[in-house]
Design an enzyme around this catalytic site. Sequence first.
Site, short mmCIF file in Angstrom:
data_model
loop_
_atom_site.label_atom_id
_atom_site.label_comp_id
_atom_site.label_asym_id
_atom_site.label_seq_id
_atom_site.Cartn_x
_atom_site.Cartn_y
_atom_site.Cartn_z
N ARG A 89 37.68 35.44 86.27
CA ARG A 89 36.39 36.10 86.05
C ARG A 89 35.85 35.85 84.64
NH1 ARG A 89 36.75 39.49 89.54
NH2 ARG A 89 38.94 39.33 89.04
N THR A 90 36.64 36.19 83.64
CA THR A 90 36.16 36.06 82.26
C THR A 90 35.96 34.59 81.92
OG1 THR A 90 37.34 38.07 81.69
CG2 THR A 90 36.66 36.69 79.86
N LYS A 118 55.34 19.58 73.64
CA LYS A 118 56.08 18.67 72.75
C LYS A 118 56.52 19.39 71.49
CE LYS A 118 53.21 14.66 74.02
NZ LYS A 118 52.19 13.77 73.46
N ARG A 139 41.72 33.32 75.24
CA ARG A 139 42.48 34.46 75.76
C ARG A 139 43.95 34.16 75.52
NH1 ARG A 139 41.98 37.55 81.49
NH2 ARG A 139 40.19 38.36 80.38
N HIS A 172 39.65 43.59 74.28
CA HIS A 172 38.84 42.72 75.14
C HIS A 172 37.38 43.00 74.76
CE1 HIS A 172 37.65 40.22 78.32
NE2 HIS A 172 38.33 40.72 79.33
C1 NCD Z 1 40.46 42.74 82.68
C2 NCD Z 1 41.42 42.14 81.67
O1 NCD Z 1 41.69 40.93 81.72
O2 NCD Z 1 41.84 42.86 80.80
N1 NCD Z 1 39.85 41.78 83.47
C3 NCD Z 1 38.69 41.22 83.03
O3 NCD Z 1 38.67 40.49 82.07
N2 NCD Z 1 37.56 41.57 83.67
C4 NCD Z 1 41.03 43.84 83.45
C5 NCD Z 1 42.27 43.60 84.23
O4 NCD Z 1 42.85 42.51 84.21
O5 NCD Z 1 42.67 44.54 84.90
#
Ligand code: NCD
Length: 360
Positions: A89-90, A118, A139, A172
């Site tokens: 999603r993100t 490596k 991320r 986040h």
């Molecule tokens: C969330 C996350 O990754 O923290 N998801 C997201 O980015 N929409 C929430 C989750 O994973 O539950």
Amino acid sequence: MAKEPELRNLDWQTFQEMSTSEKGEYFTVNDKPHHVLNAQQFTRPQLDRLCELATKTRTISKTREGALFIQDLLCEKRAMLYFSQPSSRTFLSFYAACQIVGLKPAEVRDTSTSSELKGESPEDSVRTFSSYFDVIIMRHPKGGFADRIAWMLSQTERAIPVINAGSGKDQHPTQALLDIYTLHRSFDQAGGIENRDIAFVGDLARGRTVRSLAQLLTLYPGGKQYFVAPDSLQIGDDILNILDQAGVEHEVTGDFKSTIPKVDAVYMTRIQDEWDKAHESKDIDTSGFKFTAAHLDLLRDDAIIMHPLPRRDEIAPDVDKDPRAMYWRQVRNGMWVRAALLLSIFERDRDIDAYFDSLQ
Ligand code: NCD
């Protein structure tokens, strides 16, 4: 205007020892976010501006001419999406946001296909990316890793912006932005986000979205925050202390049913058992923390239901068709506010204003 402090003038030790909110001013250039590393770095004017910009961007994008105008704004730039933790999603939200503003996206999602296998350090990998790209969106499972990368790059000749798309259990910030934008759109015609009460429900101990949003909401005075969870998944004292310092009223409770009628927004979350060391979450009784169709009658007519997604069974699918279910719109809001963020970081926001004004 006083000159903004620069990250490159700090040594790592000093930077690391700063509180999260102290760090914020080092992530700002010309009063706009440059790096986006934590939720507390945002000021209220910045949030208001990003919401406005997101709405203008989506309005302009409705026509082919407008969409082409926006795609031209950052067409000379490239973005690296470095996601070493699962995400669809993100990842796709940022990918689509890049496409909207014309930034060309590239990705590394599986470090087993990179030179990290490596023995290259992630720091060196990112420094390599910075040679090819103009922004890094990342991320990482380790809290604070994006901070480290932003600081590391600030010491080089290519101090490109770093956006934290989720770091460990901690932060986040862009999810918090899209949550704010969703609250803004939901309540804009009815007095705004201030004085709104919100209930956070589910795994509050390990859900980074709740931690980021709870802190951002301190910028909107007058609202009360309810934390609704089994004891072992309750919100951390660090967040409650931040709320106390900001003078935000809060309540920690295990009683979901009686909280629903009290609030303007119910923010559901899933159990984050990917952090379990010994499958300990499976023994926690979470049955009282699920939103079912029967709960809809308890919810105020003008309240909304939010969820960062992905969901499991904490919201029953038959809740989806209720007009107060906001989570699918939340997903779309995320794409637009991320597009707005990218435009703002690269200082193309005035072009959006000018084009928008020409439509009026
Ligand atoms: C969330 C996350 O990754 O923290 N998801 C997201 O980015 N929409 C929430 C989750 O994973 O539950």
